[in-house]
Design a protein around this motif. Structure first.
Motif, PDB file in Angstrom:
ATOM      1  N   LEU A 157       0.825  -1.212   0.000  1.00 13.73           N
ATOM      2  CA  LEU A 157       0.000   0.000   0.000  1.00 13.73           C
ATOM      3  C   LEU A 157       0.856   1.257   0.000  1.00 13.73           C
ATOM      4  N   ASP A 158       0.525   2.205  -0.866  1.00 11.44           N
ATOM      5  CA  ASP A 158       1.261   3.467  -0.850  1.00 11.44           C
ATOM      6  C   ASP A 158       0.674   4.389   0.210  1.00 11.44           C
ATOM      7  N   LYS A 159       1.499   5.317   0.660  1.00  5.96           N
ATOM      8  CA  LYS A 159       1.142   6.198   1.774  1.00  5.96           C
ATOM      9  C   LYS A 159      -0.125   7.011   1.491  1.00  5.96           C
ATOM     10  N   LYS A 160      -0.264   7.485   0.277  1.00  6.10           N
ATOM     11  CA  LYS A 160      -1.422   8.306  -0.069  1.00  6.10           C
ATOM     12  C   LYS A 160      -2.712   7.525   0.099  1.00  6.10           C
ATOM     13  N   LYS A 161      -2.711   6.271  -0.343  1.00 13.19           N
ATOM     14  CA  LYS A 161      -3.915   5.438  -0.234  1.00 13.19           C
ATOM     15  C   LYS A 161      -4.243   5.163   1.233  1.00 13.19           C
ATOM     16  N   ILE A 162      -3.216   4.940   2.031  1.00  9.21           N
ATOM     17  CA  ILE A 162      -3.415   4.678   3.451  1.00  9.21           C
ATOM     18  C   ILE A 162      -4.013   5.897   4.147  1.00  9.21           C
ATOM     19  N   ARG A 163      -3.465   7.067   3.846  1.00 11.66           N
ATOM     20  CA  ARG A 163      -3.982   8.291   4.469  1.00 11.66           C
ATOM     21  C   ARG A 163      -5.437   8.533   4.118  1.00 11.66           C
ATOM     22  N   THR A 164      -5.776   8.285   2.852  1.00 11.62           N
ATOM     23  CA  THR A 164      -7.156   8.481   2.419  1.00 11.62           C
ATOM     24  C   THR A 164      -8.097   7.537   3.156  1.00 11.62           C
ATOM     25  N   ALA A 165      -7.740   6.263   3.211  1.00 15.55           N
ATOM     26  CA  ALA A 165      -8.588   5.276   3.885  1.00 15.55           C
ATOM     27  C   ALA A 165      -8.699   5.568   5.372  1.00 15.55           C
ATOM     28  N   ALA A 166      -7.589   5.936   6.010  1.00 17.81           N
ATOM     29  CA  ALA A 166      -7.599   6.221   7.444  1.00 17.81           C
ATOM     30  C   ALA A 166      -8.489   7.420   7.764  1.00 17.81           C
ATOM     31  N   ARG A 167      -8.433   8.429   6.903  1.00 19.80           N
ATOM     32  CA  ARG A 167      -9.281   9.612   7.098  1.00 19.80           C
ATOM     33  C   ARG A 167     -10.759   9.246   6.967  1.00 19.80           C
ATOM     34  N   GLN A 168     -11.064   8.379   6.010  1.00 18.82           N
ATOM     35  CA  GLN A 168     -12.454   7.967   5.804  1.00 18.82           C
ATOM     36  C   GLN A 168     -12.950   7.076   6.945  1.00 18.82           C
ATOM     37  N   TRP A 169     -12.046   6.306   7.541  1.00 20.80           N
ATOM     38  CA  TRP A 169     -12.406   5.490   8.701  1.00 20.80           C
ATOM     39  C   TRP A 169     -12.468   6.329   9.985  1.00 20.80           C
ATOM     40  N   GLU A 170     -11.988   7.559   9.895  1.00 21.10           N
ATOM     41  CA  GLU A 170     -11.928   8.469  11.039  1.00 21.10           C
ATOM     42  C   GLU A 170     -11.120   7.856  12.187  1.00 21.10           C
ATOM     43  N   LEU A 171      -9.964   7.312  11.847  1.00 23.74           N
ATOM     44  CA  LEU A 171      -9.101   6.715  12.862  1.00 23.74           C
ATOM     45  C   LEU A 171      -8.469   7.812  13.719  1.00 23.74           C
ATOM     46  N   PRO A 172      -8.436   7.630  15.036  1.00 28.31           N
ATOM     47  CA  PRO A 172      -7.934   8.673  15.939  1.00 28.31           C
ATOM     48  C   PRO A 172      -6.410   8.677  16.068  1.00 28.31           C
ATOM     49  N   VAL A 173      -5.732   8.897  14.961  1.00 26.79           N
ATOM     50  CA  VAL A 173      -4.271   8.934  14.993  1.00 26.79           C
ATOM     51  C   VAL A 173      -3.812  10.188  15.721  1.00 26.79           C
ATOM     52  N   TRP A 174      -2.583  10.146  16.252  1.00 20.96           N
ATOM     53  CA  TRP A 174      -2.065  11.331  16.930  1.00 20.96           C
ATOM     54  C   TRP A 174      -0.686  11.707  16.398  1.00 20.96           C
ATOM     55  N   GLU A 175      -0.295  12.930  16.675  1.00 21.18           N
ATOM     56  CA  GLU A 175       0.934  13.497  16.132  1.00 21.18           C
ATOM     57  C   GLU A 175       2.168  12.885  16.775  1.00 21.18           C
ATOM     58  N   ASN A 176       3.195  12.673  15.969  1.00 20.12           N
ATOM     59  CA  ASN A 176       4.480  12.193  16.464  1.00 20.12           C
ATOM     60  C   ASN A 176       5.209  13.352  17.143  1.00 20.12           C
ATOM     61  N   THR A 177       5.419  13.247  18.457  1.00 16.92           N
ATOM     62  CA  THR A 177       6.032  14.338  19.220  1.00 16.92           C
ATOM     63  C   THR A 177       7.530  14.173  19.411  1.00 16.92           C
ATOM     64  N   CYS A 178       8.127  13.202  18.731  1.00 14.99           N
ATOM     65  CA  CYS A 178       9.573  13.005  18.846  1.00 14.99           C
ATOM     66  C   CYS A 178      10.309  14.226  18.295  1.00 14.99           C
ATOM     67  N   PRO A 179      11.322  14.756  19.014  1.00 17.99           N
ATOM     68  CA  PRO A 179      12.055  15.930  18.533  1.00 17.99           C
ATOM     69  C   PRO A 179      12.849  15.680  17.254  1.00 17.99           C
TER      70      PRO A 179
END
Length: 249
Positions: A183-205
């Motif tokens: 799976l390419d990243k763009k397809k994953i992002r689209t599907a995840a957004r449509q599933w409304e997955l509660p992802v969170w931001e990477n806070t690593c410096p």
């Protein structure tokens, strides 16, 4: 698949391509016990959603368990994952560690922060797999990760190889798998957004400042303006890596 509702085109592609890779490489077997390494980012969270759907439609039973290793930058951010799993009845072990801060401290003088943190995280995941008697450990690496790793290995190690879709560890006691490697990243992002997955931001410096980020930017510059170049690179490397691990018939 009916219990998941009607899937969008992107979601169907994610579920279908993941199933295709799992079947071609015989990634799991009846009664496999799969630990899902979930960081909270879009890639691993999407893998979790995809694998839950695949679990429901597979012709034989497998078990799934969420394994999360919080690196310690934000001790609270994994609570949303705990709620998500609890609401869906998905077993989970969420471990709070200090891997991240230690990786960026004086304690780690020899290695890059990413190497140190990644090594400690994987060690923790292996220990959890042993504790829960899991047969498989799944990571959410995708086709973009595969391509970037391939070129990083060329530049840094003089070796033309990417990420394997299935790899044996500890004399065959544990199989590390990457179900979403096609799976390419763009397809994953689209599907995840449509599933409304509660992802969170990477806070690593170090986020956005690694050698992987440099290689990603270099590749994006190469195929900018010509989608055919990107498609050819992705197809060539994906085919090579899948052929290395697919079962010969």
């Amino acid at each position: 698949m009916a219990s998941w509702g009607k899937l969008t085109f992107a979601q169907k592609q994610c579920v279908s391509l993941t199933g295709k890779l799992m079947q071609r490489t015989e990634m799991v077997a009846p009664h496999s016990r799969v630990g899902m390494a979930i960081s909270g980012g879009v890639d691993s969270f999407a893998m979790l959603q995809i694998m839950l759907i695949r679990q429901a439609i597979m012709p034989f039973p497998i078990e799934l368990m969420v394994l999360h290793v919080n690196p310690g930058f934000d001790p609270e951010n994994h609570k949303v994952l705990a709620r998500w799993c609890s609401e869906r009845g998905v077993p989970a072990h969420l471990a709070l560690t200090d891997h991240g801060p230690k990786a960026h401290s004086e304690e780690n003088r020899k290695n890059s922060p990413c190497f140190y943190c990644s090594w400690r995280r994987r060690k923790t995941l292996f220990e959890l797999c042993k504790k829960y008697e899991l047969t498989h450990l799944a990571f959410g690496h995708n086709a973009d990760d595969n391509v970037i790793t391939y070129f990083m290995n060329i530049f840094q190690n003089g070796r033309a190889s990417g990420i394997t879709s299935s790899e044996s560890f500890f004399d065959g006691k544990l199989q590390v798998i990457r179900p979403t490697l096609l799976l390419d990243k763009k397809k994953i992002r689209t599907a995840a957004r449509q599933w409304e997955l509660p992802v969170w931001e990477n806070t690593c410096p170090s986020n956005g400042l690694t050698k992987r980020d440099d290689v990603r930017s270099w590749l994006e510059e190469i195929w900018k303006g010509d989608k055919r170049i990107k498609a050819n690179v992705f197809n060539a490397i994906s085919r090579q890596q899948v052929d290395l691990t697919r079962k010969k018939v």
